[in-house]
Design a protein around this motif. Sequence first.
Motif, PDB file in Angstrom:
ATOM      1  N   ASP A 496      37.366   3.930   8.165  1.00  0.00           N
ATOM      2  CA  ASP A 496      36.627   4.685   7.163  1.00  0.00           C
ATOM      3  C   ASP A 496      35.921   5.865   7.837  1.00  0.00           C
ATOM      4  OD1 ASP A 496      34.835   5.649   5.230  1.00  0.00           O
ATOM      5  OD2 ASP A 496      34.564   3.660   4.346  1.00  0.00           O
ATOM      6  N   SER A 497      36.545   7.040   7.793  1.00  0.00           N
ATOM      7  CA  SER A 497      35.984   8.209   8.464  1.00  0.00           C
ATOM      8  C   SER A 497      34.694   8.691   7.796  1.00  0.00           C
ATOM      9  CB  SER A 497      37.012   9.342   8.496  1.00  0.00           C
ATOM     10  OG  SER A 497      37.424   9.681   7.172  1.00  0.00           O
ATOM     11  N   THR A 498      34.576   8.494   6.485  1.00  0.00           N
ATOM     12  CA  THR A 498      33.371   8.933   5.779  1.00  0.00           C
ATOM     13  C   THR A 498      32.146   8.162   6.263  1.00  0.00           C
ATOM     14  OG1 THR A 498      34.663   9.512   3.817  1.00  0.00           O
ATOM     15  CG2 THR A 498      32.293   9.204   3.524  1.00  0.00           C
ATOM     16  N   GLN A 499      32.275   6.822   6.321  1.00  0.00           N
ATOM     17  CA  GLN A 499      31.143   6.013   6.786  1.00  0.00           C
ATOM     18  C   GLN A 499      30.899   6.204   8.281  1.00  0.00           C
ATOM     19  OE1 GLN A 499      31.143   1.884   5.664  1.00  0.00           O
ATOM     20  NE2 GLN A 499      30.471   2.399   3.589  1.00  0.00           N
ATOM     21  N   ALA A 500      31.966   6.486   9.034  1.00  0.00           N
ATOM     22  CA  ALA A 500      31.789   6.748  10.464  1.00  0.00           C
ATOM     23  C   ALA A 500      30.896   7.978  10.667  1.00  0.00           C
ATOM     24  CB  ALA A 500      33.137   6.956  11.133  1.00  0.00           C
ATOM     25  N   LYS A 501      31.182   9.016   9.916  1.00  0.00           N
ATOM     26  CA  LYS A 501      30.365  10.236  10.009  1.00  0.00           C
ATOM     27  C   LYS A 501      28.939   9.966   9.542  1.00  0.00           C
ATOM     28  CE  LYS A 501      30.487  15.135   8.821  1.00  0.00           C
ATOM     29  NZ  LYS A 501      31.223  16.210   8.121  1.00  0.00           N
ATOM     30  N   GLU A 502      28.805   9.156   8.482  1.00  0.00           N
ATOM     31  CA  GLU A 502      27.483   8.834   7.946  1.00  0.00           C
ATOM     32  C   GLU A 502      26.644   8.099   8.971  1.00  0.00           C
ATOM     33  OE1 GLU A 502      25.596   6.301   4.177  1.00  0.00           O
ATOM     34  OE2 GLU A 502      27.746   6.722   4.277  1.00  0.00           O
ATOM     35  N   LEU A 503      27.242   7.134   9.685  1.00  0.00           N
ATOM     36  CA  LEU A 503      26.490   6.387  10.689  1.00  0.00           C
ATOM     37  C   LEU A 503      26.131   7.269  11.871  1.00  0.00           C
ATOM     38  CD1 LEU A 503      25.317   3.867  11.993  1.00  0.00           C
ATOM     39  CD2 LEU A 503      27.628   3.207  12.694  1.00  0.00           C
ATOM     40  N   VAL A 504      27.092   8.030  12.390  1.00  0.00           N
ATOM     41  CA  VAL A 504      26.856   8.841  13.583  1.00  0.00           C
ATOM     42  C   VAL A 504      25.799   9.916  13.328  1.00  0.00           C
ATOM     43  CG1 VAL A 504      27.926  10.536  15.135  1.00  0.00           C
ATOM     44  CG2 VAL A 504      29.113   8.401  14.590  1.00  0.00           C
ATOM     45  N   GLU A 505      25.768  10.467  12.120  1.00  0.00           N
ATOM     46  CA  GLU A 505      24.826  11.549  11.817  1.00  0.00           C
ATOM     47  C   GLU A 505      23.489  11.031  11.291  1.00  0.00           C
ATOM     48  OE1 GLU A 505      26.837  14.170   9.156  1.00  0.00           O
ATOM     49  OE2 GLU A 505      28.232  14.922  10.704  1.00  0.00           O
ATOM     50  N   SER A 506      23.345   9.693  11.153  1.00  0.00           N
ATOM     51  CA  SER A 506      22.086   9.132  10.684  1.00  0.00           C
ATOM     52  C   SER A 506      20.990   9.353  11.715  1.00  0.00           C
ATOM     53  CB  SER A 506      22.246   7.636  10.407  1.00  0.00           C
ATOM     54  OG  SER A 506      20.991   7.028  10.216  1.00  0.00           O
ATOM     55  N   LYS A 507      19.786   9.642  11.241  1.00  0.00           N
ATOM     56  CA  LYS A 507      18.659   9.856  12.154  1.00  0.00           C
ATOM     57  C   LYS A 507      18.285   8.585  12.905  1.00  0.00           C
ATOM     58  CE  LYS A 507      15.138   9.078   8.559  1.00  0.00           C
ATOM     59  NZ  LYS A 507      14.648   7.823   9.115  1.00  0.00           N
ATOM     60  N   ASP A 508      18.709   7.438  12.367  1.00  0.00           N
ATOM     61  CA  ASP A 508      18.384   6.159  13.011  1.00  0.00           C
ATOM     62  C   ASP A 508      19.422   5.728  14.041  1.00  0.00           C
ATOM     63  OD1 ASP A 508      15.984   5.498  11.529  1.00  0.00           O
ATOM     64  OD2 ASP A 508      17.289   5.223   9.784  1.00  0.00           O
TER      65      ASP A 508
END
Length: 607
Positions: A496-508
């Motif tokens: 899931d590339s969308t969630q991968a980007k979401e996790l990597v770019e998360s401030k946490d």
Amino acid sequence: MQTITFYSYNGGTGRTLAVANAAKHLVRLGQKVFAMDLDLEAPGLHYKLGLGIRTEPPSISRGLVDYMHSFFTTGAHPSLSDYTIQIRMEEGRDDFITLMPAGHVPCAEYWHKLTQIDWHKRFYSKNPEGIPFFLELKARIEKQFSPDFLLIDSRTGITEIGGVATTVLPDRVVCLLLKNKQNLEGSRAVLNGIVNAPRFDGKAPIGIIPVLSRIPWLPKRHSAEFEEKTLEYVKAELGEKSPDVPGSLGTQDVLVLHTDRSLEVEECLLIGGGRTFDQSPLLRDYLRLFSKLIPAEIVAPHLEKLISTCMAEIIDRPEKVQNDLEALAENCPHQKSFLALLKYYRVRQAGSEKLLRAAAGYWELSRDSGNPLLWEVVSEHFRVEEGERGGKPGQVSPEFVEAVWSDAGVFDVKIGLRLADFYFNSRDEQAGANVLMRMIENSKPSAPAVIASVKKLVARDQTKLASELVEKHRPSLLAEPEFQAAWARLIIKKRDSTQAKELVESKDFRPAKLQAEDPLVYVRLLSLSGQTEELSAALRTALEQALVEREISPTLMEIGAVFFELGKQDVFRRRVQEVLPKPMAEHVFETFTRRGKGLGFDLFHSH
């Protein structure tokens, strides 16, 4: 003397085999047993009682039919000794019961005598002698043989002799049922008749124990709901009021006897047959039934005396004590004998398998899953090896472990994960998932349970449920590095590339911990998220960590696959050649050449 009749409206319920197993169980508990075969048209109790020995069925010359013929011809009761036989219940043991068989069934004289009995005259004439005859017969049995238990195998259907067996002689009636309309309606009529029948000896009303027989043993994911609905239907049918009967049976607890398919191939007595509860659910069902029939005050003194005798030599001859207690649990399966064995194993620090089996035996017969000793054994000794079907070979049932785990009240994460694996390995995915959900709901704090459950579900390809957990708990747990790692593995599994980007770019997001603990997961996550610059550095770091041991590993091959996917195979080749011995390096490259760059190495193969 307790008199127990086993009755069924139809044949095919396993009634006679249940009588034989009950007789053997009682004898093993030190009880004197007298059995009577009142299934005169299809007698066979002597065959079933003889299953415990490796010889021909007991030789019979005369029995009840001959006894009745003599009485109705002469008007006098003959000697019981001439119409009864002693049957050894087991090879190598002096365990006998007294049987009054129906008679010498194969010969024509038996059937001739049976047809000469005018049942209508004996029970419905002006001065019927049928009921007084059977009451006198019962009194003579008690006086001459002094049995603790009189077991009666009754004829099926609604008949005069069946009425004697169910309303005149017994203290309790075990009624074996089948789940069909004919059987349940017929059984209801008979049981209502028992409830409303007068007692000739002024004793208490006859106790009734309905038992639903021939129920298939299904995997846990099906059995609970199926059996609950089945028992509800049976109870409703039995409790229905009949217009012809003043009272009704009312609500009755219904026990279950599961089908044992091995008995279709070769009949045997399960009591003392060497099989365990998990190998034969029917054995467990028998013992639960028999516990309803045998008063605790009868069993307890006998077992306590035997246990005390065993334990007397614990210091001088501990091995003998263990052998004696093991034999006692096998020969007299009762919660007291299993508890004594369990305590002995615990003191002697016996192996895990022995401790778990003794604990499971105690639980099967007592249902006391809240006993702290059981949780101590389960928490210390319950293990599940990856890939094994169920638990360890010969280990206990997951139902036992789940009951103890639940009643301990702590919903321990370590045991919960092992229990889930137990179900998963048994291909009961739903039961495994349910355990994880219960663990999360009841664990305080819940974070370790959630994280461990996500990891477990991802490893088991249960991505849908894992995704639901992540979405539910992400708001509260995203800052936890362990949660991020678990989510990253799910993302990679789903690609899931969308969630991968979401996790990597998360401030946490805390990449350092993930990269240090699982560089391959970090590399895959960066690859899916499109973080090209960070990916190159992470990939080189992961490769260096994989080459530290200077050997070929699944991790190294997976990292190589990523290099190939990114078109950086030359970098991978050059560094492998620099670090690994030439034969190893060539083997790595040959593998990639043979299978192509899309190797599909499983990221989780080595985890």
